[in-house]
Design an enzyme around this catalytic site. Structure first.
Site, PDB file in Angstrom:
ATOM      1  N   GLY A  70      34.716  37.803  31.707  1.00 61.69           N
ATOM      2  CA  GLY A  70      36.017  38.420  31.464  1.00 61.69           C
ATOM      3  C   GLY A  70      37.129  37.395  31.356  1.00 61.69           C
ATOM      4  O   GLY A  70      38.017  37.510  30.509  1.00 61.69           O
ATOM      5  N   ASN A 151      42.135  46.180  38.826  1.00 61.24           N
ATOM      6  CA  ASN A 151      40.975  45.829  39.658  1.00 61.24           C
ATOM      7  C   ASN A 151      41.209  46.042  41.144  1.00 61.24           C
ATOM      8  O   ASN A 151      40.262  46.150  41.910  1.00 61.24           O
ATOM      9  CB  ASN A 151      40.545  44.381  39.386  1.00 61.24           C
ATOM     10  CG  ASN A 151      41.698  43.408  39.404  1.00 61.24           C
ATOM     11  OD1 ASN A 151      42.702  43.609  38.723  1.00 61.24           O
ATOM     12  ND2 ASN A 151      41.579  42.358  40.180  1.00 61.24           N
ATOM     13  N   GLN A 179      37.394  46.335  34.285  1.00 61.47           N
ATOM     14  CA  GLN A 179      37.099  47.351  35.305  1.00 61.47           C
ATOM     15  C   GLN A 179      36.762  48.713  34.693  1.00 61.47           C
ATOM     16  O   GLN A 179      36.248  49.590  35.388  1.00 61.47           O
ATOM     17  CB  GLN A 179      38.286  47.503  36.258  1.00 61.47           C
ATOM     18  CG  GLN A 179      38.533  46.312  37.153  1.00 61.47           C
ATOM     19  CD  GLN A 179      37.468  46.141  38.230  1.00 61.47           C
ATOM     20  OE1 GLN A 179      36.830  47.092  38.670  1.00 61.47           O
ATOM     21  NE2 GLN A 179      37.267  44.907  38.655  1.00 61.47           N
ATOM     22  N   SER A 199      33.320  42.251  31.123  1.00 61.25           N
ATOM     23  CA  SER A 199      32.489  41.337  31.906  1.00 61.25           C
ATOM     24  C   SER A 199      31.261  42.077  32.424  1.00 61.25           C
ATOM     25  O   SER A 199      31.379  43.153  33.017  1.00 61.25           O
ATOM     26  CB  SER A 199      33.294  40.800  33.087  1.00 61.25           C
ATOM     27  OG  SER A 199      32.468  40.048  33.928  1.00 61.25           O
ATOM     28  N   THR A 237      25.072  26.980  22.766  1.00 59.25           N
ATOM     29  CA  THR A 237      23.881  27.827  22.664  1.00 59.25           C
ATOM     30  C   THR A 237      24.097  29.095  23.479  1.00 59.25           C
ATOM     31  O   THR A 237      24.528  29.039  24.630  1.00 59.25           O
ATOM     32  CB  THR A 237      22.647  27.067  23.179  1.00 59.25           C
ATOM     33  OG1 THR A 237      22.532  25.870  22.410  1.00 59.25           O
ATOM     34  CG2 THR A 237      21.387  27.892  23.030  1.00 59.25           C
ATOM     35  N   CYS A 324      39.956  36.962  44.367  1.00 56.17           N
ATOM     36  CA  CYS A 324      40.703  35.745  44.060  1.00 56.17           C
ATOM     37  C   CYS A 324      41.792  35.442  45.079  1.00 56.17           C
ATOM     38  O   CYS A 324      42.161  34.304  45.282  1.00 56.17           O
ATOM     39  CB  CYS A 324      41.331  35.856  42.681  1.00 56.17           C
ATOM     40  SG  CYS A 324      40.246  36.628  41.499  1.00 56.17           S
TER      41      CYS A 324
HETATM   42  C1  LIG Z   1      36.528  40.480  37.366  1.00 59.42           C
HETATM   43  C2  LIG Z   1      37.680  40.610  36.458  1.00 59.42           C
HETATM   44  C3  LIG Z   1      37.972  39.615  35.512  1.00 59.42           C
HETATM   45  C4  LIG Z   1      37.189  38.327  35.435  1.00 59.42           C
HETATM   46  O1  LIG Z   1      35.907  38.507  34.936  1.00 59.42           O
HETATM   47  P1  LIG Z   1      34.832  37.325  35.134  1.00 59.42           P
HETATM   48  O2  LIG Z   1      33.664  37.757  34.337  1.00 59.42           O
HETATM   49  O3  LIG Z   1      34.560  37.270  36.592  1.00 59.42           O
HETATM   50  O4  LIG Z   1      35.454  36.093  34.599  1.00 59.42           O
HETATM   51  C5  LIG Z   1      39.037  39.806  34.669  1.00 59.42           C
HETATM   52  N1  LIG Z   1      39.772  40.911  34.724  1.00 59.42           N
HETATM   53  C6  LIG Z   1      39.526  41.898  35.610  1.00 59.42           C
HETATM   54  C7  LIG Z   1      40.373  43.112  35.605  1.00 59.42           C
HETATM   55  C8  LIG Z   1      38.481  41.775  36.511  1.00 59.42           C
HETATM   56  O5  LIG Z   1      38.243  42.735  37.390  1.00 59.42           O
END
Ligand SMILES: *Cc1c(COP(=O)(O)O)cnc(C)c1O
Length: 395
Positions: A70, A151, A179, A199, A237, A324
């Site tokens: 993501g 999130n 999300q 993601s 790749t 985070c």
């Molecule tokens: C988890 C998350 C991301 C980041 O995704 P990753 O695959 O962990 O880099 C970005 N945006 C939201 C809203 C998320 O919940």
């Protein structure tokens, strides 16, 4: 152990694990190679891409770029819109105060590079008002980027209306749908979305894999230079096993979406009702426009980290907000954005569940949170002041 942190990441589904290991064992060729096993890998890759196209209602396989997740998809979408915006003399971007840091930090960097960023208010209910998007759009706006669902507090934004406004005003619209994908219905056409990030590890796929949808006709730049993979838009790749598992996990999630959402939502509502019984508590974010699995509360007079540790002792894995921000002493920017003051924002709890949680587990969580909040308050100086009337209750 009760895992209630699915917004941070999910357990991979068995089908996704099987597809991934089978791919690693048998389809290990490089998809750019012309011999048999390379072409097999290419087929597997394109099969997964077709699943993504179907899942989000895209038109064409060329609209999907696989990324490392993501964060990368968010970075690429925003950087790209900024680059082409700059070329056209448009250096204004609209977003919101409670985006994921993958978006907010990218915007911060762009500000340093001369862009102007407007962060819209998300109000007390954690919802963007489409009319405020409309009035924020200027002739020099090159991008509107607003997350599909938050999130931390799980609020689902009026994406379709926002998308329609951006279309009408001829401004690019990106949404971080990490999300939302696999949890609620998302359709890039009906929702008027130009670019969308997702993601895999948020829908029972593997970590380190995701995708960016870019509507046909919209120009996109690459972040990573190198080979011609992903039609030149993402060199390196391809992570074939991860991408194959992403396709499987996504199909599974979409096939079962209505059923799982209904089950999950019932348990969520029971959790919300149970936690509301705790005095001086409040739910964060709108109760109705909310992801089926998200519960987020503030409890006055306690400190979220201690709450989490004590819940962990009771076998409950939850979080105070996003993965985070844990470890830092700053309260969540999302809770501050909906107007929670520092003291209150510190006492937050996010439970992100799925359909697998049992009714007994739900009741156990409610009982445990009640016990732990009461225990922490029993020796909290802030709580003592509140009860003694030296401080005023906010919740
Ligand atoms: C988890 C998350 C991301 C980041 O995704 P990753 O695959 O962990 O880099 C970005 N945006 C939201 C809203 C998320 O919940």
């Amino acid at each position: 152990m009760i895992y209630a942190d699915n917004a941070a990441t999910t357990r991979m589904s068995d089908a996704a694990i099987e597809a991934m290991t089978a791919c690693m064992k048998e389809t290990y060729g490089n998809p750019s190679s012309l011999y048999g096993i390379g072409q097999k890998a290419k087929e597997a890759l394109e099969g997964a891409r077709d699943e993504v196209v179907k899942a989000i209602g895209a038109e064409d396989y060329r609209e999907i770029i696989f990324t490392s997740g993501g964060s990368e998809a968010d970075n690429q979408a925003i950087r790209s819109a900024a680059e082409f915006g700059k070329q056209a003399g448009k250096m204004h971007i609209i977003s919101t105060a409670f985006e994921h840091h993958a978006v907010l930090h990218t915007l911060k960097k762009l500000e340093k590079e001369g862009f102007e960023v407007t962060l819209l208010d998300v109000h007390e209910n954690g919802l963007i008002r489409p009319e405020e998007v409309e009035s924020a759009i200027r002739p020099d706006t090159c991008l509107v980027t607003i997350m599909y669902a938050n999130n931390e507090i799980g609020t689902i934004q009026p994406i379709r209306e926002i998308g329609a406004i951006c279309r009408a005003k001829n401004v690019l619209f990106h949404t971080d749908a990490v999300q939302a994908i696999g949890h609620i219905n998302v359709n890039v056409k009906e929702d008027n979305i130009d670019m969308l990030s997702a993601s895999a590890h948020k829908f029972h796929g593997p970590k380190g894999t995701g995708f960016l949808y870019v509507k046909k006709g919209i120009k996109i730049t690459n972040l990573i230079e190198g080979g011609a993979q992903e039609r030149g838009k993402r060199a390196g790749t391809e992570n074939v096993p991860g991408i194959v598992a992403t396709g499987v996990a996504l199909k599974e999630a979409i096939d079962n979406l209505e059923k799982n959402a209904e089950i999950t939502q019932k348990k969520r509502d029971r959790l919300i009702a149970g936690l509301k019984e705790i005095p001086h508590s409040a739910i964060n974010g709108d109760e109705n426009s909310r992801l089926p699995g998200n519960v987020n509360f503030c409890f006055e007079g306690i400190e979220g980290e201690s709450l989490l540790l004590l819940l962990d002792d009771k076998g409950i894995q939850a979080s105070s907000g996003s993965a985070c921000t844990s470890g830092s002493l700053d309260p969540s920017h999302v809770l501050l954005a909906i107007g929670r003051v520092h003291d209150v924002a510190h006492g937050s709890l996010r439970l992100s569940i799925n359909e697998e949680i049992t009714d007994e587990e739900v009741e156990y969580i409610i009982k445990s949170v009640k016990e732990v909040v009461e225990y922490l308050r029993s020796f909290s100086p802030i709580w003592r002041d509140l009860v003694a009337g030296k401080k005023e209750f906010i919740l």
